[in-house]
Design a protein around this motif. Structure first.
Motif, PDB file in Angstrom:
ATOM      1  N   ALA A  69       3.852  -4.268 -12.582  1.00 34.90           N
ATOM      2  CA  ALA A  69       3.207  -4.189 -13.897  1.00 34.90           C
ATOM      3  C   ALA A  69       2.634  -2.795 -14.105  1.00 34.90           C
ATOM      4  O   ALA A  69       2.810  -2.189 -15.180  1.00 34.90           O
ATOM      5  CB  ALA A  69       2.100  -5.239 -14.010  1.00 34.90           C
ATOM      6  N   GLU A  70       1.957  -2.262 -13.089  1.00 35.15           N
ATOM      7  CA  GLU A  70       1.409  -0.918 -13.224  1.00 35.15           C
ATOM      8  C   GLU A  70       2.516   0.125 -13.329  1.00 35.15           C
ATOM      9  O   GLU A  70       2.422   1.062 -14.119  1.00 35.15           O
ATOM     10  CB  GLU A  70       0.487  -0.589 -12.051  1.00 35.15           C
ATOM     11  N   ILE A  71       3.569  -0.034 -12.555  1.00 29.27           N
ATOM     12  CA  ILE A  71       4.683   0.918 -12.625  1.00 29.27           C
ATOM     13  C   ILE A  71       5.326   0.877 -14.004  1.00 29.27           C
ATOM     14  O   ILE A  71       5.632   1.916 -14.591  1.00 29.27           O
ATOM     15  CB  ILE A  71       5.702   0.641 -11.510  1.00 29.27           C
TER      16      ILE A  71
ATOM     17  N   THR B 181       4.547  -8.897 -19.347  1.00 27.04           N
ATOM     18  CA  THR B 181       5.266 -10.046 -18.788  1.00 27.04           C
ATOM     19  C   THR B 181       4.970 -10.207 -17.299  1.00 27.04           C
ATOM     20  O   THR B 181       4.663 -11.314 -16.827  1.00 27.04           O
ATOM     21  CB  THR B 181       6.785  -9.880 -19.004  1.00 27.04           C
ATOM     22  N   VAL B 182       5.032  -9.104 -16.564  1.00 32.46           N
ATOM     23  CA  VAL B 182       4.806  -9.186 -15.122  1.00 32.46           C
ATOM     24  C   VAL B 182       3.339  -9.504 -14.825  1.00 32.46           C
ATOM     25  O   VAL B 182       3.041 -10.221 -13.867  1.00 32.46           O
ATOM     26  CB  VAL B 182       5.269  -7.896 -14.424  1.00 32.46           C
ATOM     27  N   LEU B 183       2.419  -9.012 -15.648  1.00 31.04           N
ATOM     28  CA  LEU B 183       1.014  -9.391 -15.472  1.00 31.04           C
ATOM     29  C   LEU B 183       0.829 -10.892 -15.654  1.00 31.04           C
ATOM     30  O   LEU B 183       0.041 -11.520 -14.952  1.00 31.04           O
ATOM     31  CB  LEU B 183       0.117  -8.639 -16.460  1.00 31.04           C
ATOM     32  N   GLY B 184       1.572 -11.462 -16.593  1.00 31.10           N
ATOM     33  CA  GLY B 184       1.515 -12.918 -16.784  1.00 31.10           C
ATOM     34  C   GLY B 184       1.953 -13.664 -15.532  1.00 31.10           C
ATOM     35  O   GLY B 184       1.339 -14.663 -15.148  1.00 31.10           O
ATOM     36  N   LEU B 185       3.004 -13.172 -14.878  1.00 28.68           N
ATOM     37  CA  LEU B 185       3.443 -13.786 -13.622  1.00 28.68           C
ATOM     38  C   LEU B 185       2.385 -13.637 -12.540  1.00 28.68           C
ATOM     39  O   LEU B 185       2.132 -14.569 -11.762  1.00 28.68           O
ATOM     40  CB  LEU B 185       4.751 -13.134 -13.149  1.00 28.68           C
TER      41      LEU B 185
ATOM     42  N   GLU C 142      -4.752  -4.778 -14.722  1.00 27.65           N
ATOM     43  CA  GLU C 142      -4.687  -4.913 -16.183  1.00 27.65           C
ATOM     44  C   GLU C 142      -5.312  -3.705 -16.867  1.00 27.65           C
ATOM     45  O   GLU C 142      -4.813  -3.226 -17.874  1.00 27.65           O
ATOM     46  CB  GLU C 142      -5.386  -6.185 -16.632  1.00 27.65           C
ATOM     47  N   GLY C 143      -6.421  -3.234 -16.315  1.00 28.97           N
ATOM     48  CA  GLY C 143      -7.070  -2.056 -16.879  1.00 28.97           C
ATOM     49  C   GLY C 143      -6.164  -0.844 -16.851  1.00 28.97           C
ATOM     50  O   GLY C 143      -6.099  -0.075 -17.825  1.00 28.97           O
ATOM     51  N   MET C 144      -5.440  -0.656 -15.756  1.00 25.96           N
ATOM     52  CA  MET C 144      -4.489   0.459 -15.676  1.00 25.96           C
ATOM     53  C   MET C 144      -3.399   0.312 -16.734  1.00 25.96           C
ATOM     54  O   MET C 144      -3.023   1.280 -17.386  1.00 25.96           O
ATOM     55  CB  MET C 144      -3.849   0.512 -14.283  1.00 25.96           C
ATOM     56  N   CYS C 145      -2.905  -0.906 -16.906  1.00 27.42           N
ATOM     57  CA  CYS C 145      -1.865  -1.137 -17.904  1.00 27.42           C
ATOM     58  C   CYS C 145      -2.395  -0.864 -19.304  1.00 27.42           C
ATOM     59  O   CYS C 145      -1.704  -0.293 -20.146  1.00 27.42           O
ATOM     60  CB  CYS C 145      -1.323  -2.558 -17.794  1.00 27.42           C
TER      61      CYS C 145
ATOM     62  N   SER D  39       0.823  -1.200   0.000  1.00 23.99           N
ATOM     63  CA  SER D  39       0.000   0.000   0.000  1.00 23.99           C
ATOM     64  C   SER D  39       0.859   1.253   0.000  1.00 23.99           C
ATOM     65  O   SER D  39       0.530   2.240  -0.653  1.00 23.99           O
ATOM     66  CB  SER D  39      -0.926   0.012   1.207  1.00 23.99           C
ATOM     67  N   HIS D  40       1.972   1.207   0.715  1.00 22.71           N
ATOM     68  CA  HIS D  40       2.875   2.351   0.756  1.00 22.71           C
ATOM     69  C   HIS D  40       3.399   2.673  -0.646  1.00 22.71           C
ATOM     70  O   HIS D  40       3.509   3.841  -1.025  1.00 22.71           O
ATOM     71  CB  HIS D  40       4.032   2.066   1.715  1.00 22.71           C
ATOM     72  N   ALA D  41       3.710   1.648  -1.416  1.00 24.91           N
ATOM     73  CA  ALA D  41       4.193   1.854  -2.782  1.00 24.91           C
ATOM     74  C   ALA D  41       3.123   2.502  -3.648  1.00 24.91           C
ATOM     75  O   ALA D  41       3.414   3.412  -4.431  1.00 24.91           O
ATOM     76  CB  ALA D  41       4.628   0.523  -3.394  1.00 24.91           C
ATOM     77  N   LEU D  42       1.882   2.059  -3.505  1.00 25.20           N
ATOM     78  CA  LEU D  42       0.796   2.654  -4.287  1.00 25.20           C
ATOM     79  C   LEU D  42       0.559   4.102  -3.897  1.00 25.20           C
ATOM     80  O   LEU D  42       0.376   4.962  -4.766  1.00 25.20           O
ATOM     81  CB  LEU D  42      -0.490   1.843  -4.122  1.00 25.20           C
TER      82      LEU D  42
END
Length: 113
Positions: A45-47, A59-63, A90-93, A2-5
Protein backbone atom coordinates in the motif's frame (compact mmCIF):
# COMPACT_ATOMS: atom_id res chain seq x y z
CA UNK A 1 9.63 -6.95 5.51
CA UNK A 2 12.14 -4.70 7.18
CA UNK A 3 14.56 -5.21 4.31
CA UNK A 4 11.92 -3.93 1.88
CA UNK A 5 11.34 -0.81 3.97
CA UNK A 6 15.06 -0.10 4.27
CA UNK A 7 15.42 -0.54 0.51
CA UNK A 8 12.53 1.81 -0.15
CA UNK A 9 13.76 4.51 2.23
CA UNK A 10 17.45 4.31 1.35
CA UNK A 11 17.20 4.32 -2.45
CA UNK A 12 15.08 5.97 -5.07
CA UNK A 13 14.16 2.57 -6.45
CA UNK A 14 10.54 1.74 -5.74
CA UNK A 15 10.93 -1.22 -8.10
CA UNK A 16 13.60 -2.87 -5.95
CA UNK A 17 11.44 -2.50 -2.85
CA UNK A 18 8.38 -3.73 -4.76
CA UNK A 19 10.18 -6.96 -5.72
CA UNK A 20 11.02 -7.62 -2.07
CA UNK A 21 7.48 -6.77 -0.94
CA UNK A 22 5.93 -9.01 -3.58
CA UNK A 23 7.98 -11.91 -2.23
CA UNK A 24 6.86 -11.10 1.33
CA UNK A 25 3.20 -10.96 0.31
CA UNK A 26 3.45 -14.30 -1.54
CA UNK A 27 4.99 -15.92 1.53
CA UNK A 28 2.51 -14.46 4.03
CA UNK A 29 -0.56 -15.37 1.94
CA UNK A 30 0.11 -19.00 2.75
CA UNK A 31 1.00 -18.37 6.39
CA UNK A 32 -1.29 -18.83 9.35
CA UNK A 33 -0.82 -15.43 10.99
CA UNK A 34 -3.40 -12.86 9.92
CA UNK A 35 -1.33 -10.18 11.65
CA UNK A 36 1.70 -10.92 9.49
CA UNK A 37 -0.56 -10.98 6.45
CA UNK A 38 -1.93 -7.56 7.45
CA UNK A 39 1.58 -6.18 7.79
CA UNK A 40 2.52 -7.72 4.45
CA UNK A 41 -0.44 -5.94 2.81
CA UNK A 42 0.49 -2.61 4.39
CA UNK A 43 3.85 -2.59 2.62
CA UNK A 44 2.55 -2.66 -0.97
CA UNK A 45 0.00 0.00 0.00
CA UNK A 46 2.80 2.41 0.86
CA UNK A 47 4.75 1.49 -2.27
CA UNK A 48 1.64 2.06 -4.41
CA UNK A 49 1.11 5.44 -2.77
CA UNK A 50 4.73 6.46 -3.37
CA UNK A 51 4.23 5.49 -7.03
CA UNK A 52 1.10 7.67 -7.24
CA UNK A 53 -1.33 4.73 -7.43
CA UNK A 54 -4.03 5.88 -5.03
CA UNK A 55 -6.71 3.35 -5.93
CA UNK A 56 -4.31 0.44 -5.53
CA UNK A 57 -3.05 1.83 -2.22
CA UNK A 58 -6.62 2.12 -0.93
CA UNK A 59 -7.50 -1.41 -2.04
CA UNK A 60 -4.47 -2.99 -0.41
CA UNK A 61 -5.06 -1.00 2.79
CA UNK A 62 -8.54 -2.51 2.87
CA UNK A 63 -6.99 -5.98 2.74
CA UNK A 64 -4.58 -5.03 5.51
CA UNK A 65 -7.44 -3.84 7.74
CA UNK A 66 -9.46 -6.96 6.98
CA UNK A 67 -6.59 -9.17 8.13
CA UNK A 68 -5.71 -6.87 11.05
CA UNK A 69 -9.24 -6.99 12.43
CA UNK A 70 -9.51 -10.78 12.25
CA UNK A 71 -9.36 -12.87 15.41
CA UNK A 72 -5.80 -13.30 16.63
CA UNK A 73 -6.29 -15.80 19.44
CA UNK A 74 -3.90 -18.27 17.82
CA UNK A 75 -1.34 -15.70 16.66
CA UNK A 76 2.20 -16.46 17.82
CA UNK A 77 2.79 -12.75 18.57
CA UNK A 78 -0.64 -11.09 19.00
CA UNK A 79 0.81 -7.65 19.75
CA UNK A 80 3.29 -7.63 16.86
CA UNK A 81 1.25 -5.38 14.56
CA UNK A 82 -1.15 -3.13 16.51
CA UNK A 83 -3.75 -0.96 14.78
CA UNK A 84 -1.58 2.11 15.37
CA UNK A 85 1.09 0.70 13.07
CA UNK A 86 -1.44 0.26 10.28
CA UNK A 87 -2.72 3.79 10.86
CA UNK A 88 0.86 4.92 10.25
CA UNK A 89 0.84 3.24 6.84
CA UNK A 90 -2.48 4.95 6.11
CA UNK A 91 -0.93 8.28 7.05
CA UNK A 92 1.89 7.72 4.56
CA UNK A 93 -0.64 6.87 1.86
CA UNK A 94 -2.62 9.99 2.66
CA UNK A 95 0.52 12.12 2.37
CA UNK A 96 1.47 10.72 -1.03
CA UNK A 97 -1.87 10.27 -2.81
CA UNK A 98 -4.55 11.72 -0.56
CA UNK A 99 -6.08 8.36 0.35
CA UNK A 100 -8.16 9.13 3.42
CA UNK A 101 -7.66 6.63 6.20
CA UNK A 102 -10.54 4.19 6.62
CA UNK A 103 -10.84 5.23 10.25
CA UNK A 104 -11.78 8.73 9.08
CA UNK A 105 -14.34 7.67 6.49
CA UNK A 106 -16.27 5.10 8.51
CA UNK A 107 -14.61 1.73 8.14
CA UNK A 108 -16.89 -1.30 8.16
CA UNK A 109 -14.30 -2.85 10.49
CA UNK A 110 -14.48 -1.72 14.11
CA UNK A 111 -11.18 -0.44 15.50
CA UNK A 112 -9.66 -2.86 17.98
CA UNK A 113 -6.51 -1.99 19.87
Amino acid sequence: MSHALVTMYSTDSIDAARRLVDAVVRTERTGESTLMRARAHALPAEIAARAGQGRQAETVLGLAWYDREATHTDAPAPTSFPAGHLLGFEGMCELYVGVRPRRMIGSPYPLRT
